[in-house]
Design a protein around this motif. Structure first.
Motif, short mmCIF file in Angstrom:
data_model
loop_
_atom_site.label_atom_id
_atom_site.label_comp_id
_atom_site.label_asym_id
_atom_site.label_seq_id
_atom_site.Cartn_x
_atom_site.Cartn_y
_atom_site.Cartn_z
N ASN A 604 0.84 -1.19 0.00
CA ASN A 604 0.00 0.00 0.00
C ASN A 604 0.88 1.24 0.00
OD1 ASN A 604 -1.04 2.12 2.30
ND2 ASN A 604 -2.64 1.65 0.82
N TYR A 605 0.56 2.19 -0.88
CA TYR A 605 1.30 3.45 -0.92
C TYR A 605 0.30 4.59 -0.84
CZ TYR A 605 4.24 7.31 -2.54
OH TYR A 605 4.93 8.50 -2.63
N GLU A 606 0.41 5.41 0.22
CA GLU A 606 -0.48 6.54 0.44
C GLU A 606 0.27 7.85 0.23
OE1 GLU A 606 -3.42 8.40 3.93
OE2 GLU A 606 -2.13 6.67 4.35
N THR A 607 -0.32 8.75 -0.57
CA THR A 607 0.27 10.05 -0.83
C THR A 607 -0.61 11.15 -0.26
OG1 THR A 607 -0.80 10.20 -3.00
CG2 THR A 607 1.41 9.26 -2.93
N ASP A 608 0.02 12.26 0.15
CA ASP A 608 -0.69 13.40 0.73
C ASP A 608 -1.51 13.00 1.95
OD1 ASP A 608 0.26 15.23 -1.16
OD2 ASP A 608 -1.34 14.72 -2.55
N GLY A 609 -0.99 12.06 2.73
CA GLY A 609 -1.71 11.60 3.90
C GLY A 609 -1.92 12.71 4.92
N PHE A 610 -3.10 12.71 5.54
CA PHE A 610 -3.37 13.71 6.58
C PHE A 610 -3.78 12.99 7.86
CE2 PHE A 610 -7.37 13.18 4.24
CZ PHE A 610 -8.28 12.95 5.25
N GLY A 611 -3.58 13.68 8.97
CA GLY A 611 -3.92 13.09 10.25
C GLY A 611 -3.86 14.12 11.36
N VAL A 612 -4.01 13.62 12.58
CA VAL A 612 -4.04 14.48 13.76
C VAL A 612 -2.60 14.85 14.16
CG1 VAL A 612 -4.67 14.62 16.19
CG2 VAL A 612 -6.20 13.49 14.55
N ILE A 613 -2.40 16.13 14.42
CA ILE A 613 -1.14 16.62 14.97
C ILE A 613 -1.44 17.18 16.36
CG2 ILE A 613 0.80 18.17 14.70
CD1 ILE A 613 0.69 16.12 12.53
N SER A 614 -0.90 16.53 17.38
CA SER A 614 -1.09 17.00 18.75
C SER A 614 0.20 17.70 19.18
CB SER A 614 -1.41 15.82 19.68
OG SER A 614 -1.62 16.26 21.00
N SER A 615 0.28 19.00 18.87
CA SER A 615 1.50 19.75 19.14
C SER A 615 1.37 20.57 20.42
CB SER A 615 1.83 20.68 17.97
OG SER A 615 0.78 21.60 17.76
N VAL A 616 2.48 20.80 21.07
CA VAL A 616 2.51 21.57 22.32
C VAL A 616 3.47 22.74 22.18
CG1 VAL A 616 1.83 19.67 23.82
CG2 VAL A 616 4.22 19.97 23.25
N ASP A 617 3.15 23.82 22.89
CA ASP A 617 3.98 25.03 22.90
C ASP A 617 4.75 25.06 24.21
OD1 ASP A 617 4.87 27.78 23.26
OD2 ASP A 617 3.53 28.28 21.58
N ASP A 618 6.06 25.04 24.10
CA ASP A 618 6.90 24.97 25.29
C ASP A 618 6.84 26.25 26.11
OD1 ASP A 618 8.55 23.50 26.93
OD2 ASP A 618 10.41 24.14 25.95
N ASP A 619 6.42 27.37 25.48
CA ASP A 619 6.36 28.65 26.20
C ASP A 619 5.02 28.84 26.90
OD1 ASP A 619 8.96 29.35 25.39
OD2 ASP A 619 8.19 30.11 23.47
N THR A 620 3.92 28.54 26.18
CA THR A 620 2.58 28.78 26.74
C THR A 620 1.97 27.54 27.39
OG1 THR A 620 1.47 28.23 24.67
CG2 THR A 620 2.20 30.52 24.95
#
Length: 802
Positions: A604-620
């Motif tokens: 299986n080859y997937e292009t332009d895959g999208f998903g959840v990004i759970s990012s954090v801000d180290d300052d706030t």
């Protein structure tokens, strides 16, 4: 190509589908086959020429009727049915003929009783799908569709996601109808489908061109059981489930078929509470945040299904179908965030109390017409569909800060979020079956219009009086137009080879408007989706197949909505109006040995895959849950399915997966470590018959998933053990089952990510260990057979709930 020219092209292709079929110079002979008591179903009707060669034939339908088309001439008519004398006569056909009712005579030397016992294969490999026969499974008795999916080969139900092992998520269908929801909403809907009503589950990794191209890893199709002819049947059931908290389910399923009328009415109600714990550790530069969330879900769900069909002639059927549900999963949650410094000394803590008042409803209405043009198999099927989905979510959060010695520092955050979602879809499709002498051709078209609207209002309630925050509020409107045409051809090459070729063309136009951003995003694309299948039946024991298909995965409507939705005081989710669809190419090579041993190589080859990004801000110290297109991914591996019966009282189903995943990130805004790695997965499901009358059976199921790495995440290993017992009483009209599931409480899985150079770990405990007891009683004539139909707006209904 301009939008106007595309519409003209699609319109012309649609009109072509309605052109009259090719006509043939033939006549027809028809009639009804009966005995003294009733009509005879599935009798063989054969026409031979004067030399005794078979010219054409048919089997009688649910009403005992048959129709055969042939050229003009003189023929021998032969009707055969087990236990009856053969019926023979000579017919001269210069024009179409309707015979008088034909009476078959029962043989005088019949045995008092003939019992034919055939055990259906647990797994059946077809040219374009794997069929798992769920009917009468002990472990799923009294359970729901989620329980049936958990034991299906190659399917994993974990962390609120239904996935094919080694690939990303699959779309779920019920009788060919794609379910419109995801996450907890999808789980709630599937929980309303009794597992005892499920006949089989089709795992379609490369769906034919007839199906929508939506679904990057394919489709799961849950098929209801079917009854028999000329009677009525009713099943009532009750299920009690005890985890940390208790849940109850009551269901009733009524079917009726008599003459030209087919009716199905099903009602399911669920109520009770579910306790869910979540644990997140965020390793900021200044120290650890230990975040623990406890949620109490109060779930009330009512769902129903109504289907009515009427035969308006020997070859035509018209009908309607309704499917709907109403649910109120209100949530009380408490979040405790404990904050430490770099020396692991307690600095402070925050306690957030939240309440979510939620109401969801969805309604689907289908009008269906099908007519068989002739006895050669040519037919036209038309579906008109309407679907709406509505959700209201009112969420309140209050956060109180505490010092290291647990002294209150006052309220630091108070928020109210009101979110309303309205979604409507209108669609129409036509499917044509047009067999020729050398191959079978099918083709069709579909048009669909979707209108979706989100209203999000965020209020700051820190002073007690709600104050609207325009920067965190939005009205988001989304429309989508989709037109599709397809053609599919199936040809047998000799006695051993069969091939299938398909091509689907989809034209999509979308427009999303955000009021707060004063921004409109348009998307217009025309894509081709080819499919190919080739199978070779070497002998009765061995068959081989290879298939290829291209798929698309479109973002869910809510994933495009840029408004914020607060989970707690420092965590929020927001959609991305710039999300693009992803595309998948799938190749599979498989070998089936006696229906017991299935080996499959897959890529299986997937292009332009999208998903959840759970990012954090180290300052706030804020955590933002967003959606991005950020990866291309390869998945390849080997799977084995093996079923065997070492004794007459033991039946075993086993599977093994070996998978390699490799990803590459192309989005420069994603600051994260790529996770590539190897994984293996094993499962065994075993059924034991404990008495000679086969009325007491038990089942022991176990699966294990190794640690693995994929996309953004590292996953720990996890496993699950289920034990169940089933009793069949009163000639199997009364069934009782007992079971303990996830006995060792080991199915929750820890995941770790490294985003913005900050380590995060997360694990969820959804009351996965529980005891279940169920009772069901079946009464009636037990011969009802109701044909199942799908809705025509499958794709849009699924995406409305994302």
């Amino acid at each position: 190509m301009s939008f106007f020219n595309k519409k003209i092209m699609i319109k012309n292709l649609f009109i072509v589908l309605l052109l009259p079929f090719l006509s043939f110079s033939q006549v027809e002979i028809s009639g009804k086959v009966k005995d003294k008591a009733d009509v005879i179903v599935y009798a063989n009707v054969i026409l031979t020429n004067e030399s005794g060669q078979i010219v054409n034939g048919a089997i009688t339908d649910d009403q005992g009727n048959f129709t055969i088309g042939v050229a003009r001439g003189t023929y021998n008519l032969l009707i055969k049915y087990l236990g009856y004398e053969d019926y023979k006569t000579v017919v001269v056909l210069e024009e179409s003929m309707v015979m008088d009712d034909i009476l078959l005579i029962e043989k005088s030397n019949n045995l008092d009783e003939v019992v034919i016992v055939s055990k259906k294969r647990l797994i059946e490999q077809k040219v374009d799908r794997l069929v798992f026969n769920v009917a009468d499974n002990v472990a799923t008795s009294g359970g729901d569709a989620l329980d049936a999916l958990r034991i299906s080969p190659g399917i994993a139900v974990n962390d609120n996601q239904i996935t094919m092992i080694g690939k990303s998520g699959m779309r779920v269908m019920v009788d060919g109808r794609i379910i419109q929801m995801s996450g907890e909403e999808l789980n709630s809907f599937l929980s309303s489908i009794p597992a005892d009503d499920i006949k089989e589950i089709e795992i379609i990794t490369n769906p034919p061109a007839k199906y929508e191209a939506e679904g990057n890893s394919g489709l799961i199709n849950i098929i209801y059981k079917r009854g028999k002819n000329n009677s009525w049947n009713n099943t009532v059931g009750f299920t009690y489930t005890q985890a940390i908290l208790a849940r109850y389910a009551l269901r009733n399923n009524f079917t009726y078929q008599k003459d030209k009328v087919k009716l199905l009415l099903s009602v399911n109600a669920n109520t009770g509470n579910n306790d869910i714990d979540q644990l997140t550790n965020i390793f900021y530069t200044d120290g650890l945040w230990d975040v623990r969330i406890n949620q109490n879900w109060n779930e009330d769900n009512l769902s129903g299904r109504l289907m009515f069909d009427y035969e308006i002639g020997k070859r035509s059927t018209i009908g309607i179908q309704y499917l709907g549900s109403v649910s109120k999963p209100d949530i009380i949650d408490k979040t405790t965030a404990t904050i430490f410094d770099n020396s692991n000394n307690l600095e402070s803590s925050m306690i957030s109390d939240g309440f979510s008042d939620q109401d969801f409803s969805n309604h689907s209405l289908n009008a269906h017409f099908k007519t068989e043009i002739d006895t050669l198999g040519r037919s036209i099927s038309i579906d008109l569909d309407y679907f709406d989905y509505n959700s209201d979510r009112d969420r309140n959060i209050i956060t109180e800060d505490f010092s290291a010695d647990n002294i209150s520092q006052g309220i630091s955050f108070s928020n109210q979020t009101n979110t309303n979602h309205f979604n409507k879809n209108y669609s129409a499709k036509i499917d044509v079956e047009h067999p020729f002498s050398k191959f079978d051709l099918s083709y069709g078209a579909r048009v669909s219009v979707t209108e979706s609207e989100y209203e999000t209002a965020n209020f700051n309630t820190i002073t007690g009086a709600p104050v609207l925050d325009p920067s965190q509020s939005d009205e988001f409107e989304y429309t989508e137009h989709n037109q599709a045409v397809y053609v599919n051809a199936v040809k047998k090459i000799g006695e051993k080879w069969e091939t299938q070729l398909g091509l689907r063309l989809e034209n999509t136009l979308t427009e999303g408007f955000s009021k707060s951003l004063n921004q409109t995003n348009d998307l217009d694309y025309l894509k081709l989706f080819p499919t190919f299948y080739l199978s070779y039946n070497m002998n009765d024991s061995n068959s081989f197949s290879i298939n290829y298909g291209r798929r698309i995965n479109r973002p869910g409507y809510s994933q495009l909505n840029p408004a914020r939705y607060y989970v707690n005081n420092n965590t929020f989710s927001t959609g991305n109006p710039f999300l693009q669809p992803s595309f998948d190419n799938n190749i599979e090579l498989s070998h089936n040995y006696k229906g017991k041993f299935v080996t499959k190589l897959f890529f299986n080859y997937e292009t332009d895959g999208f998903g959840v990004i759970s990012s954090v801000d180290d300052d706030t110290n804020e955590q933002a849950i967003t959606f991005e297109n950020f990866y291309n991914q390869y998945n390849y591996g080997l799977s084995e399915f093996y079923t065997f019966s070492p004794t007459s009282w033991w039946r075993s189903q086993n599977s093994l997966y070996l998978i390699q995943s490799e990803s590459e990130f192309f989005n420069q805004n994603i600051n994260a470590q790529v996770q590539n790695g190897f994984r293996y997965y094993i499962a065994t499901n075993n059924t034991f018959t404990l008495n000679k009358s086969k009325t007491i059976r038990s089942q022991i199921n176990f699966w294990y998933s190794s640690p693995f790495e994929r996309d953004l995440y590292q996953y720990d290993d996890n496993y699950r053990l289920d034990i169940a017992l089933k009793f069949s009483l009163m000639k199997k009209t009364l069934n009782a089952s007992l079971g303990v599931y996830d006995v060792l409480n080991t199915s929750p899985r820890l995941q770790t990510s490294f985003i913005n150079d900050i380590k995060q770990t997360y694990i969820r405990f959804p009351s996965n260990r529980y005891f279940r007891m169920s009772l069901s009683y079946n009464f009636g004539n037990k011969k009802v057979r109701v044909r199942q139909r799908s809705f025509g707006n499958e794709d849009e209904k699924r995406r409305a709930g994302n």
